[in-house]
Design an enzyme around this catalytic site. Sequence first.
Site, mmCIF file in Angstrom:
data_model
loop_
_atom_site.group_PDB
_atom_site.id
_atom_site.type_symbol
_atom_site.label_atom_id
_atom_site.label_comp_id
_atom_site.label_asym_id
_atom_site.label_seq_id
_atom_site.Cartn_x
_atom_site.Cartn_y
_atom_site.Cartn_z
ATOM 1 C CE LYS A 14 30.018 41.056 42.145
ATOM 2 N NZ LYS A 14 30.542 42.105 43.060
ATOM 3 N NE ARG A 87 36.843 40.780 40.999
ATOM 4 C CZ ARG A 87 36.106 40.111 41.877
ATOM 5 N NH1 ARG A 87 35.545 38.990 41.534
ATOM 6 N NH2 ARG A 87 35.922 40.587 43.095
ATOM 7 N NE ARG A 126 31.732 40.569 52.367
ATOM 8 C CZ ARG A 126 31.874 40.634 51.040
ATOM 9 N NH1 ARG A 126 30.826 40.567 50.254
ATOM 10 N NH2 ARG A 126 33.064 40.803 50.516
ATOM 11 N NE ARG A 158 35.590 38.163 51.176
ATOM 12 C CZ ARG A 158 35.003 38.396 50.008
ATOM 13 N NH1 ARG A 158 33.762 38.004 49.794
ATOM 14 N NH2 ARG A 158 35.643 39.008 49.049
ATOM 15 N NE ARG A 169 37.639 43.132 47.709
ATOM 16 C CZ ARG A 169 36.634 42.810 48.538
ATOM 17 N NH1 ARG A 169 36.664 43.181 49.787
ATOM 18 N NH2 ARG A 169 35.620 42.127 48.089
HETATM 19 P P1 AMP Z 1 34.832 38.311 45.569
HETATM 20 O O1 AMP Z 1 34.333 37.289 46.523
HETATM 21 O O2 AMP Z 1 34.133 38.252 44.236
HETATM 22 O O3 AMP Z 1 34.835 39.702 46.148
HETATM 23 O O4 AMP Z 1 36.368 37.944 45.258
HETATM 24 C C1 AMP Z 1 37.331 37.923 46.281
HETATM 25 C C2 AMP Z 1 38.711 37.860 45.699
HETATM 26 O O5 AMP Z 1 38.853 36.655 44.935
HETATM 27 C C3 AMP Z 1 39.080 38.977 44.739
HETATM 28 O O6 AMP Z 1 39.508 40.151 45.395
HETATM 29 C C4 AMP Z 1 40.206 38.309 43.946
HETATM 30 O O7 AMP Z 1 41.401 38.241 44.687
HETATM 31 C C5 AMP Z 1 39.668 36.883 43.789
HETATM 32 N N1 AMP Z 1 38.788 36.779 42.599
HETATM 33 C C6 AMP Z 1 37.464 36.486 42.571
HETATM 34 N N2 AMP Z 1 36.982 36.499 41.317
HETATM 35 C C7 AMP Z 1 38.053 36.825 40.534
HETATM 36 C C8 AMP Z 1 38.202 37.033 39.153
HETATM 37 N N3 AMP Z 1 37.175 36.930 38.297
HETATM 38 N N4 AMP Z 1 39.454 37.344 38.697
HETATM 39 C C9 AMP Z 1 40.509 37.448 39.516
HETATM 40 N N5 AMP Z 1 40.424 37.313 40.832
HETATM 41 C C10 AMP Z 1 39.208 36.992 41.348
#
Ligand code: AMP
Length: 215
Positions: A14, A87, A126, A158, A169
Site C-alpha cells: 500500500k 482499519r 523491509r 520497524r 498484525r
Molecule cells: P502501518 O504503517 O499502516 O503498517 O501502521 C503501523 C502501525 O501504526 C499500526 O500497527 C498501528 O499501531 C498504527 N496505525 C496506523 N494506522 C492506524 C489506524 N488506522 N488505526 C490504528 N492504528 C494505526
Amino acid sequence: MVNIVLFGPPGSGKGTIARKLWEKFGIKQVSTGDLLRREILEGTPLGKKVEPILASGKLVDNKIVARVLEKGIRGAKNGFVLDGFPRNGEQAGILEGILAKTGQKIDLVLELVVPDGKIIERLSSRRQCSKCGRVYGLHLPPKKEGVCDECGGKLFQRDDDKPYVIKKRLALYKEETLPLKTYFRKSTRVESIDGAPAIEEVFLAAEKKIASLGK
Ligand code: AMP
C-alpha cells in the site's frame, strides 16, 4: 481529482503504491502509520504516547488516528490516497464523518491481494529511511546497505516488522479490517488487484483501475 482507499494487509505494498501515485499524479499519500512514525521520530508528546503501541503491533486509539488523518486529508488539494485507514468499523464511521464535513467522497477502494507467506517474507526484509520515509526491501535493495539512496538517511527496521509481531498484525487485519470490504461495497466501487508481482506490474494494474473510473 480522485480519492482512493488502498486496502490490503500489512506488507501488501500500500505504502509503495500510494507513494508512486503521489509522485506521478500528485494524489496525496495519507499514511496514518507514516504520520504516527513521524511524531515518534520528532519526539512529540503524541509520538511518545504511541511509540509502544506501534512497537507491539496493536492499533492506536481511534480518536488519535482520526485527528492525524483529518489534518492529512484537509491539506489534499488534488485528491488523496488513504494508506492504512480505516482499519476497523469505528474508523470507517469516523472517515464518513470527516468526508461529510469536508464535502469529499471516496471514488475507489483498491484492494491489494497478497498471500500470507509472501507478506512475512516481505516484511521481515523491509527497511525504511529514518529521514525521508522511503521503503526498501527484497524488491528494492538500497545501493549501499543501511543507507538511503535518495537522501543518505540511515535505514532502520520497524519494531513491528519482527516475525512474531507480523503474525499478530496479520491476524488483526483479518479480524478487524478485512470485513470492511463488505461495508465499502454498499456505497463505493471496490476493485481488487494482485499485489504479489513486482511493484511496476502492480502499479500498472492500479493505474488501469483508476483510469477506468470515469467509464
Ligand atoms: P502501518 O504503517 O499502516 O503498517 O501502521 C503501523 C502501525 O501504526 C499500526 O500497527 C498501528 O499501531 C498504527 N496505525 C496506523 N494506522 C492506524 C489506524 N488506522 N488505526 C490504528 N492504528 C494505526
